[in-house]
Scaffold this motif. Structure first.
Motif, PDB file in Angstrom:
ATOM      1  N   ASN A  11       0.814  -1.220   0.000  1.00  0.00           N
ATOM      2  CA  ASN A  11       0.000   0.000   0.000  1.00  0.00           C
ATOM      3  C   ASN A  11       0.848   1.270   0.000  1.00  0.00           C
ATOM      4  O   ASN A  11       0.554   2.219  -0.711  1.00  0.00           O
ATOM      5  CB  ASN A  11      -0.879   0.022   1.264  1.00  0.00           C
ATOM      6  CG  ASN A  11      -1.970  -1.023   1.186  1.00  0.00           C
ATOM      7  OD1 ASN A  11      -2.536  -1.239   0.126  1.00  0.00           O
ATOM      8  ND2 ASN A  11      -2.249  -1.691   2.295  1.00  0.00           N
ATOM      9  N   MET A  12       1.893   1.270   0.810  1.00  0.00           N
ATOM     10  CA  MET A  12       2.729   2.466   0.957  1.00  0.00           C
ATOM     11  C   MET A  12       3.881   2.484  -0.048  1.00  0.00           C
ATOM     12  O   MET A  12       4.134   3.490  -0.706  1.00  0.00           O
ATOM     13  CB  MET A  12       3.301   2.525   2.382  1.00  0.00           C
ATOM     14  CG  MET A  12       2.270   2.656   3.470  1.00  0.00           C
ATOM     15  SD  MET A  12       1.414   4.239   3.437  1.00  0.00           S
ATOM     16  CE  MET A  12       2.690   5.348   4.013  1.00  0.00           C
ATOM     17  N   ASP A  31       9.320  -7.479  -4.590  1.00  0.00           N
ATOM     18  CA  ASP A  31       8.287  -7.799  -3.597  1.00  0.00           C
ATOM     19  C   ASP A  31       7.970  -9.283  -3.762  1.00  0.00           C
ATOM     20  O   ASP A  31       8.116  -9.840  -4.852  1.00  0.00           O
ATOM     21  CB  ASP A  31       7.023  -6.956  -3.851  1.00  0.00           C
ATOM     22  CG  ASP A  31       6.065  -6.969  -2.669  1.00  0.00           C
ATOM     23  OD1 ASP A  31       5.897  -5.927  -2.019  1.00  0.00           O
ATOM     24  OD2 ASP A  31       5.472  -8.044  -2.387  1.00  0.00           O
ATOM     25  N   LEU A  65       8.458  -2.549   4.623  1.00  0.00           N
ATOM     26  CA  LEU A  65       7.987  -3.903   4.940  1.00  0.00           C
ATOM     27  C   LEU A  65       7.015  -3.873   6.120  1.00  0.00           C
ATOM     28  O   LEU A  65       6.962  -2.894   6.866  1.00  0.00           O
ATOM     29  CB  LEU A  65       9.203  -4.780   5.246  1.00  0.00           C
ATOM     30  CG  LEU A  65      10.157  -4.964   4.042  1.00  0.00           C
ATOM     31  CD1 LEU A  65      11.528  -5.433   4.486  1.00  0.00           C
ATOM     32  CD2 LEU A  65       9.554  -5.928   3.022  1.00  0.00           C
ATOM     33  N   THR A  94       7.448   0.740   9.722  1.00  0.00           N
ATOM     34  CA  THR A  94       7.236   1.043  11.139  1.00  0.00           C
ATOM     35  C   THR A  94       7.520  -0.237  11.913  1.00  0.00           C
ATOM     36  O   THR A  94       6.800  -1.227  11.748  1.00  0.00           O
ATOM     37  CB  THR A  94       5.784   1.478  11.400  1.00  0.00           C
ATOM     38  OG1 THR A  94       5.512   2.637  10.629  1.00  0.00           O
ATOM     39  CG2 THR A  94       5.558   1.786  12.873  1.00  0.00           C
ATOM     40  N   LYS A 244      -1.352  -1.780  15.956  1.00  0.00           N
ATOM     41  CA  LYS A 244       0.048  -2.195  15.798  1.00  0.00           C
ATOM     42  C   LYS A 244       0.981  -1.146  16.428  1.00  0.00           C
ATOM     43  O   LYS A 244       1.892  -1.482  17.193  1.00  0.00           O
ATOM     44  CB  LYS A 244       0.378  -2.341  14.296  1.00  0.00           C
ATOM     45  CG  LYS A 244       1.854  -2.539  14.023  1.00  0.00           C
ATOM     46  CD  LYS A 244       2.227  -2.398  12.550  1.00  0.00           C
ATOM     47  CE  LYS A 244       3.746  -2.282  12.410  1.00  0.00           C
ATOM     48  NZ  LYS A 244       4.232  -2.215  11.040  1.00  0.00           N
TER      49      LYS A 244
HETATM   50  P1  NAD Z   1       1.568  -3.815   3.013  1.00  0.00           P
HETATM   51  O1  NAD Z   1       1.326  -5.082   3.717  1.00  0.00           O
HETATM   52  O2  NAD Z   1       0.546  -3.272   2.063  1.00  0.00           O
HETATM   53  O3  NAD Z   1       2.963  -3.924   2.194  1.00  0.00           O
HETATM   54  C1  NAD Z   1       4.086  -4.641   2.613  1.00  0.00           C
HETATM   55  C2  NAD Z   1       4.697  -5.297   1.393  1.00  0.00           C
HETATM   56  O4  NAD Z   1       5.905  -5.980   1.782  1.00  0.00           O
HETATM   57  C3  NAD Z   1       3.776  -6.358   0.760  1.00  0.00           C
HETATM   58  O5  NAD Z   1       3.580  -6.068  -0.624  1.00  0.00           O
HETATM   59  C4  NAD Z   1       4.537  -7.671   0.965  1.00  0.00           C
HETATM   60  O6  NAD Z   1       4.361  -8.602  -0.095  1.00  0.00           O
HETATM   61  C5  NAD Z   1       5.979  -7.174   1.028  1.00  0.00           C
HETATM   62  N1  NAD Z   1       6.890  -8.112   1.676  1.00  0.00           N
HETATM   63  C6  NAD Z   1       6.732  -8.768   2.863  1.00  0.00           C
HETATM   64  N2  NAD Z   1       7.822  -9.527   3.115  1.00  0.00           N
HETATM   65  C7  NAD Z   1       8.668  -9.355   2.076  1.00  0.00           C
HETATM   66  C8  NAD Z   1       9.939  -9.885   1.759  1.00  0.00           C
HETATM   67  N3  NAD Z   1      10.558 -10.753   2.555  1.00  0.00           N
HETATM   68  N4  NAD Z   1      10.529  -9.498   0.609  1.00  0.00           N
HETATM   69  C9  NAD Z   1       9.896  -8.622  -0.221  1.00  0.00           C
HETATM   70  N5  NAD Z   1       8.683  -8.077   0.016  1.00  0.00           N
HETATM   71  C10 NAD Z   1       8.084  -8.450   1.150  1.00  0.00           C
HETATM   72  O7  NAD Z   1       1.900  -2.739   4.143  1.00  0.00           O
HETATM   73  P2  NAD Z   1       1.855  -1.127   4.015  1.00  0.00           P
HETATM   74  O8  NAD Z   1       0.503  -0.617   4.370  1.00  0.00           O
HETATM   75  O9  NAD Z   1       2.485  -0.738   2.729  1.00  0.00           O
HETATM   76  O10 NAD Z   1       2.806  -0.738   5.236  1.00  0.00           O
HETATM   77  C11 NAD Z   1       4.215  -0.878   5.163  1.00  0.00           C
HETATM   78  C12 NAD Z   1       4.822  -0.294   6.430  1.00  0.00           C
HETATM   79  O11 NAD Z   1       4.468   1.096   6.521  1.00  0.00           O
HETATM   80  C13 NAD Z   1       4.316  -0.962   7.718  1.00  0.00           C
HETATM   81  O12 NAD Z   1       5.401  -1.089   8.593  1.00  0.00           O
HETATM   82  C14 NAD Z   1       3.267   0.007   8.219  1.00  0.00           C
HETATM   83  O13 NAD Z   1       3.098  -0.058   9.616  1.00  0.00           O
HETATM   84  C15 NAD Z   1       3.845   1.336   7.783  1.00  0.00           C
HETATM   85  N6  NAD Z   1       2.858   2.421   7.602  1.00  0.00           N
HETATM   86  C16 NAD Z   1       1.676   2.168   6.948  1.00  0.00           C
HETATM   87  C17 NAD Z   1       0.762   3.209   6.782  1.00  0.00           C
HETATM   88  C18 NAD Z   1      -0.549   2.970   6.043  1.00  0.00           C
HETATM   89  O14 NAD Z   1      -1.430   3.832   6.108  1.00  0.00           O
HETATM   90  N7  NAD Z   1      -0.712   1.855   5.333  1.00  0.00           N
HETATM   91  C19 NAD Z   1       1.041   4.497   7.277  1.00  0.00           C
HETATM   92  C20 NAD Z   1       2.264   4.716   7.914  1.00  0.00           C
HETATM   93  C21 NAD Z   1       3.165   3.665   8.060  1.00  0.00           C
END
Ligand code: NAD
Length: 295
Positions: A11-12, A31, A65, A94, A244
């Motif tokens: 997502n991010m 990914d 991640l 995070t 979280k």
């Molecule tokens: P998400 O689950 O949508 O994306 C994480 C990605 O990492 C996935 O596409 C997954 O396939 C990939 N991944 C996992 N393990 C992997 C590996 N070993 N090798 C390669 N790719 C791998 O999560 P997100 O919403 O994008 O959030 C990412 C981070 O940002 C988190 O730590 C979250 O807490 C933080 N964050 C999210 C938001 C939000 O609004 N979504 C806001 C601020 C911070």
């Protein structure tokens, strides 16, 4: 031309990698999800076959991640061995402060430059390039990372040494969780005392009860048209992610023996809300648990 490796295109990460490509960087993305990689390619990145493949020859490595265990596994399993000695490593996920410090120390032991740089701002800010980065690492490493971070965000602030970015993030989000619950309670009480929500907003938003939770993200529909409360609490910052971050804050507090009774209370309320099916709703939907209207 040296490239930027981007690992974690969820997502991010998707929007962040797209903004680097838009700014003219050559991005090599990896990914575990094939669909995420396809989107990254459509947004201008080249696909890599593995994290190590993306990292080889990169001038900068950026990771986004889910949690600490993924960050440790990817850095210790692949990135440290594949990274160029001059590359700057930036983890934007995070994660818990202890893992951030420990992976940062492992990088330093290998002579590699690493920073923790978690973000504030959700998916819209990631897509729009308006994130706030809170960065932990040396001043020298920060200066090297800043040009990349500025292409993905509008505020880039050094919080201190390794782990300080994660520390700032959990403290900020613990305060946000507490202030949202407090704002919800105030609106519920105001209404039960006969006050119109808009009138209470007009008063409190200009008085000492004012906060971001009230003026930018009002949990009651009406006063702030852009707030998720106006679209049935869809989109925005999911209650699951707030939970979280509150768990990370409590873990960090335990580690340094800090007393955070309000943070602990916020964590238990979000735990209950998530357990009752609210995890996917915006975190301001906690008002429905507090006023008794949740399912
Ligand atoms: P998400 O689950 O949508 O994306 C994480 C990605 O990492 C996935 O596409 C997954 O396939 C990939 N991944 C996992 N393990 C992997 C590996 N070993 N090798 C390669 N790719 C791998 O999560 P997100 O919403 O994008 O959030 C990412 C981070 O940002 C988190 O730590 C979250 O807490 C933080 N964050 C999210 C938001 C939000 O609004 N979504 C806001 C601020 C911070």
């Amino acid at each position: 031309m040296p490239h930027v490796a981007f690992i974690g295109l969820g997502n991010m990460g998707s929007g962040m990698a797209a903004n680097l490509a838009k700014a003219g960087r050559e991005v090599r993305a990896f990914d575990l999800s094939a669909a995420a990689l396809d989107t990254a390619q459509k947004n201008g990145a080249a696909k890599a076959a593995s994290a190590a493949d993306a990292v080889k020859g990169a001038e900068a490595v950026i990771t986004m991640l889910p949690a600490g265990k993924h960050v440790r596994a990817v850095y210790e399993g692949e990135i440290f061995a594949a990274a160029d000695q001059n590359a700057i490593l930036i983890d934007c996920s995070t994660i818990d402060v202890a893992t951030a410090k420990s992976v940062g120390a492992a990088a330093a032991a290998k002579g590699l430059a690493m920073l923790d740089a978690p973000v504030s701002g959700g998916i819209a800010a990631a897509n729009g390039g308006t994130l706030t980065f809170m960065v932990g690492g040396t001043a020298d490493h920060f200066a090297r990372a800043e040009p990349y971070l500025k292409q993905m965000g509008k505020n880039v602030i050094r919080a201190g040494d390794s782990g300080a970015g994660q520390a700032a993030k959990v403290c900020n989000n613990m305060l946000l969780g507490i202030s949202m619950i407090g704002t919800c309670e105030a609106f519920i009480l105001a209404q039960k005392l006969g006050l119109d929500p808009q009138t209470f907003f007009d008063i409190s938003s200009k008085a000492s009860g004012q906060s971001w939770s009230m003026t930018s993200y009002c949990p009651v529909p009406g006063p702030v048209p852009s707030a998720p409360s106006n679209r049935d609490y869809e989109g925005g910052f999911a209650a699951a992610l707030m939970l979280k971050d509150l768990k990370l804050a409590l873990e960090a507090a335990q580690g340094v023996e800090a007393s955070v009774p309000m943070g602990a209370q916020a964590e238990s309320l979000y735990q209950v809300f998530a357990g009752l099916g609210g995890a996917g709703k915006d975190f301001s939907a906690i008002i429905k648990l507090l006023d008794g209207s949740w399912k």
